[in-house]
Design a protein around this motif. Structure first.
Motif, PDB file in Angstrom:
ATOM      1  N   PRO A   1      21.842 -35.850 -36.815  1.00 46.13           N
ATOM      2  CA  PRO A   1      20.754 -36.157 -35.867  1.00 46.13           C
ATOM      3  C   PRO A   1      19.411 -35.574 -36.287  1.00 46.13           C
ATOM      4  O   PRO A   1      18.376 -35.935 -35.719  1.00 46.13           O
ATOM      5  CB  PRO A   1      21.226 -35.515 -34.558  1.00 46.13           C
ATOM      6  N   GLY A   2      19.411 -34.680 -37.276  1.00 46.07           N
ATOM      7  CA  GLY A   2      18.140 -34.160 -37.790  1.00 46.07           C
ATOM      8  C   GLY A   2      17.513 -33.081 -36.921  1.00 46.07           C
ATOM      9  O   GLY A   2      16.303 -32.903 -36.937  1.00 46.07           O
ATOM     10  N   THR A   3      18.320 -32.386 -36.151  1.00 49.58           N
ATOM     11  CA  THR A   3      17.769 -31.314 -35.311  1.00 49.58           C
ATOM     12  C   THR A   3      18.212 -29.950 -35.853  1.00 49.58           C
ATOM     13  O   THR A   3      19.094 -29.870 -36.706  1.00 49.58           O
ATOM     14  CB  THR A   3      18.236 -31.460 -33.846  1.00 49.58           C
TER      15      THR A   3
ATOM     16  N   GLN B   1      14.031 -31.999 -46.112  1.00 46.82           N
ATOM     17  CA  GLN B   1      13.229 -31.729 -44.915  1.00 46.82           C
ATOM     18  C   GLN B   1      14.029 -30.887 -43.920  1.00 46.82           C
ATOM     19  O   GLN B   1      13.522 -29.924 -43.340  1.00 46.82           O
ATOM     20  CB  GLN B   1      12.796 -33.051 -44.275  1.00 46.82           C
ATOM     21  N   TRP B   2      15.301 -31.240 -43.775  1.00 46.00           N
ATOM     22  CA  TRP B   2      16.143 -30.502 -42.826  1.00 46.00           C
ATOM     23  C   TRP B   2      16.310 -29.053 -43.273  1.00 46.00           C
ATOM     24  O   TRP B   2      16.169 -28.118 -42.491  1.00 46.00           O
ATOM     25  CB  TRP B   2      17.502 -31.206 -42.710  1.00 46.00           C
ATOM     26  N   MET B   3      16.577 -28.893 -44.568  1.00 48.07           N
ATOM     27  CA  MET B   3      16.769 -27.548 -45.125  1.00 48.07           C
ATOM     28  C   MET B   3      15.490 -26.718 -44.960  1.00 48.07           C
ATOM     29  O   MET B   3      15.552 -25.539 -44.592  1.00 48.07           O
ATOM     30  CB  MET B   3      17.098 -27.727 -46.609  1.00 48.07           C
ATOM     31  N   SER B   4      14.346 -27.346 -45.214  1.00 53.29           N
ATOM     32  CA  SER B   4      13.076 -26.616 -45.074  1.00 53.29           C
ATOM     33  C   SER B   4      12.894 -26.152 -43.640  1.00 53.29           C
ATOM     34  O   SER B   4      12.435 -25.041 -43.388  1.00 53.29           O
ATOM     35  CB  SER B   4      11.886 -27.498 -45.445  1.00 53.29           C
ATOM     36  N   LYS B   5      13.263 -27.029 -42.716  1.00 50.40           N
ATOM     37  CA  LYS B   5      13.070 -26.663 -41.311  1.00 50.40           C
ATOM     38  C   LYS B   5      14.003 -25.522 -40.892  1.00 50.40           C
ATOM     39  O   LYS B   5      13.622 -24.677 -40.098  1.00 50.40           O
ATOM     40  CB  LYS B   5      13.264 -27.883 -40.411  1.00 50.40           C
ATOM     41  N   VAL B   6      15.220 -25.534 -41.432  1.00 56.63           N
ATOM     42  CA  VAL B   6      16.116 -24.409 -41.135  1.00 56.63           C
ATOM     43  C   VAL B   6      15.441 -23.114 -41.597  1.00 56.63           C
ATOM     44  O   VAL B   6      15.376 -22.125 -40.865  1.00 56.63           O
ATOM     45  CB  VAL B   6      17.488 -24.576 -41.836  1.00 56.63           C
TER      46      VAL B   6
END
Ligand SMILES: C[C@@]1(CC(=O)O)C2=NC(=C\c3[nH]c(c(CCC(=O)O)c3CC(=O)O)Cc3[nH]c(c(CC(=O)O)c3CCC(=O)O)/C=C3\N/C(=C\2)[C@@H](CCC(=O)O)[C@]3(C)CC(=O)O)/[C@H]1CCC(=O)O
Ligand SMILES: NC(=O)c1ccc[n+]([C@@H]2O[C@H](COP(=O)([O-])OP(=O)(O)OC[C@H]3O[C@@H](n4cnc5c(N)ncnc54)[C@H](O)[C@@H]3O)[C@@H](O)[C@H]2O)c1
Length: 547
Positions: free
Chosen positions: A223-225, A192-197
């Motif tokens: 922290p997931g930001t 999810q983090w990678m996708s958001k990046v």
């Protein structure tokens, strides 16, 4: 059920990315076509052997042999050449030899391509665009090889120049991420983090990213930001907020007071803690959060709506509608597309115009219209929009209580991408006061309400208001791609969804908007179109079609 699953078309090829690294590939023939095949397989790190009489070699094939990039056998093909071979590519100008080669490969179950003889191919070649780790193959399934070449060049010409370089950087970042978070149970968070990046960083910024930036960025995985590149390098939060994370209103009041002198004043006046019964304190909290987190300067009049956790609900509603729009883009791109123009309508925008401000601030090519029946609210909304330099992207219109909620023609528009609405929740002044006193609930309401009656009360409450929208949507149909509204009670959501079903709407989505606190709000969106939103943000706890 028709339309729920992809329809089977048949007649295609299975397009794969075949891994031939260190596999033995036999190329039969040494002419022009063989030269192209050799490039393809060498670029895939295969071990290549060429069989062809020397007099038939073209310059390129002779060069590869000379450079020892391939093994070479100087004679015509013999069946024993197939020993230990994983794949055969024949490109000979002798159709009898071709057919013999194909038959032998079939017997020995070796996948083969006989150039230009489709019935004797286990797989076809296609026209390939390559840019670093990126490969795009076009196949016309034997219909028009030249057209495959033309389509491929068109696709390649439409790609940003640095696509391959950006993908390369993402590959490095992913490998580093897997090193710092190797556990299998980290998988969903990692992905999810990678996708958001990938969704939130531009290709330019991805290309720009150096080793130090990567290390710094990985520090935000826990922290997931997702900070911007500029923020990583300067430590400053950019004023254009990209809206890429779940907003939980778990505010550290002391930290906020250190950052914001105005907030410090209300906190001090309340002896160091924030009183949700003090309208000034509640209002200042909203103002300070909008400023700190979204770079928005907002003025809130004393007698107009300011629910205590408005920033959080508003933002989570805004993010949800953005996800819906992003994942139902008619261009079938599944992520935020900065070049896509989107026009929304904020029905009952209110004095703060908070939904529109958040939408415009987080999406730089979106446009908003706002309506309200209350001229005082509209005047205030105008001030807020201008104060944030957003007037060029927002238009306001005063509507009448008996007129349409979605006045397309009065707005001079043919269609809209979406509507949003935070409707008045109560059906009568009594219901409003009872609810605010906490009647029928355990304890009393946990906060002050600064809303004016015009904002809080409407015939039939939130449900009555949204049912009017449903009726209008039946007439407008797909002139609006997504209709939506917020709700104060789950019971209203259930009634609305039942209503949507009875009028024949099968495409709708529901979200529970959490604030981190006790109160919950709900949002419902529906569409007459058939593009279903993808459940992109699981952590935002929304789902579609199965309430
Ligand atoms: C894509 C490409 C990849 C590659 O080979 O690397 C490729 N052919 C290319 C070029 C090309 N080939 C031909 C022309 C002349 C113009 C024309 O006919 O259009 C041109 C154009 C040119 O030379 O510019 C003649 C031709 N090709 C085939 C036949 C036999 C037949 O159709 O029965 C005939 C003789 C027809 C006749 O005699 O009339 C058959 C095949 N050729 C395929 C692939 C497979 C299907 C792929 C698909 O349908 O998408 C398939 C089935 C099997 C295979 O060979 O794998 C490459 C472009 C690479 C690039 O530049 O990007
Ligand atoms: N798919 C395509 O894109 C495409 C395009 C053009 C031509 N073709 C077809 O591909 C084939 C080859 O085309 P080309 O332009 O490379 O021809 P070419 O005449 O340049 O090359 C033929 C090669 O095959 C070799 N050869 C002949 N008989 C052999 C045997 N028994 N064993 C080993 N090697 C042998 C020759 O030495 C020569 O190197 C032809 O059938 C042609 O019609 C395909």
């Amino acid at each position: 059920m028709k339309g729920q699953y992809p329809e089977i078309q048949g007649g295609g090829s299975l397009i794969l990315a075949w891994q031939v690294k260190n596999k033995h590939v036999l190329v039969i023939g040494g002419g022009d076509v063989a030269a192209g095949r050799i490039v393809n397989v060498l670029n895939s790190d295969a071990k290549v052997t060429v069989v062809s009489p020397r007099e038939g070699l073209n310059d390129e094939v002779a060069f590869r042999i000379d450079q020892k990039q391939v093994n070479y056998v100087d004679r015509k093909f013999e069946p024993s050449d197939l020993d230990g071979v994983d794949m055969v590519l024949a490109a000979v100008d002798d159709s009898e030899a071709s057919t013999q080669i194909y038959k032998l490969c079939q017997e020995r179950r070796i996948p083969a391509n006989i150039a230009d003889v489709p019935p004797e191919c286990d797989f076809y070649f296609g026209s390939v665009h390559r840019d670093g780790p990126l490969q795009i193959m076009v196949s016309t399934n034997g219909n028009g090889p030249k057209l495959a070449n033309i389509v491929r060049r068109k696709i390649a010409a439409g790609l940003p120049e640095n696509t391959g370089a950006a993908i390369q950087k993402v590959g490095t970042l992913r490998r580093k991420l897997r090193k710092i978070a190797p556990a299998p149970e980290e998988g969903p968070k990692r992905m999810q983090w990678m996708s958001k990046v990938c969704e939130t960083w531009s290709l330019e910024d991805l290309c720009e990213m150096d080793e130090d930036d990567m290390e710094a960025l990985l520090g935000y995985y826990k922290p997931g930001t997702i900070p911007k590149l500029q923020e990583l390098r300067t430590g400053e939060t950019p004023t254009v907020f990209d809206g890429s994370f779940d907003y939980e209103e778990d505010v550290d009041f002391k930290a906020l007071a250190l950052q914001d002198a105005e907030f410090a004043k209300v906190l001090d006046a309340n002896a160091g803690y924030l009183s949700f019964y003090d309208p000034q304190a509640v209002k200042q909290l909203t103002k300070s959060l909008l400023k700190r987190d979204f770079g928005l300067c907002i003025d809130l009049p004393d007698d107009r709506l300011c629910p205590p956790v408005s920033t959080c609900y508003s933002y989570n509603y805004v993010r949800w509608i953005q996800d819906i729009i992003d994942t139902t883009n008619p261009a079938y791109t599944d992520a935020y597309d900065p070049n896509r123009y989107v026009t929304g309508l904020d029905i009952g925008t209110g004095a703060s115009a908070i939904y529109s401000l958040l939408l415009l601030r987080t999406r730089s090519s979106w446009l908003m219209c706002g309506t309200d029946i209350d001229s005082a609210s509209l005047a205030h909304a105008t001030t807020n929009i201008e104060a944030n330099d957003l007037a060029s992207r927002m238009r306001l219109l005063q509507t009448s209580p008996s007129g349409p909620l979605i006045p397309l023609s009065a707005l001079g528009l043919d269609r809209l991408d979406f509507t949003i609405c935070n409707p008045p929740f109560f059906s009568s002044t009594k219901e409003m006061h009872d609810s605010l006193r906490g009647e029928g609930k355990k304890g009393r309401a946990s906060a002050v309400c600064t809303g004016a009656e015009v904002e809080m009360v409407t015939t039939g409450g939130d449900l009555g208001f949204v049912l009017r929208m449903v009726e209008e949507s039946r007439a407008l149909q797909d002139k609006v791609q997504w209709y939506s509204s917020m709700f104060g009670k789950l019971s209203s959501v259930n009634v609305l969804v039942a209503k949507l079903k009875t009028v024949g709407i099968t495409n709708w989505a529901v979200s529970c908007l959490h604030s981190g606190g006790r109160t919950r709000r709900w949002a419902v969106a529906w569409s007459w179109g058939d593009m279903r939103p993808r459940n992109v943000s699981k952590s935002r706890r929304w789902w579609s079609a199965d309430l």
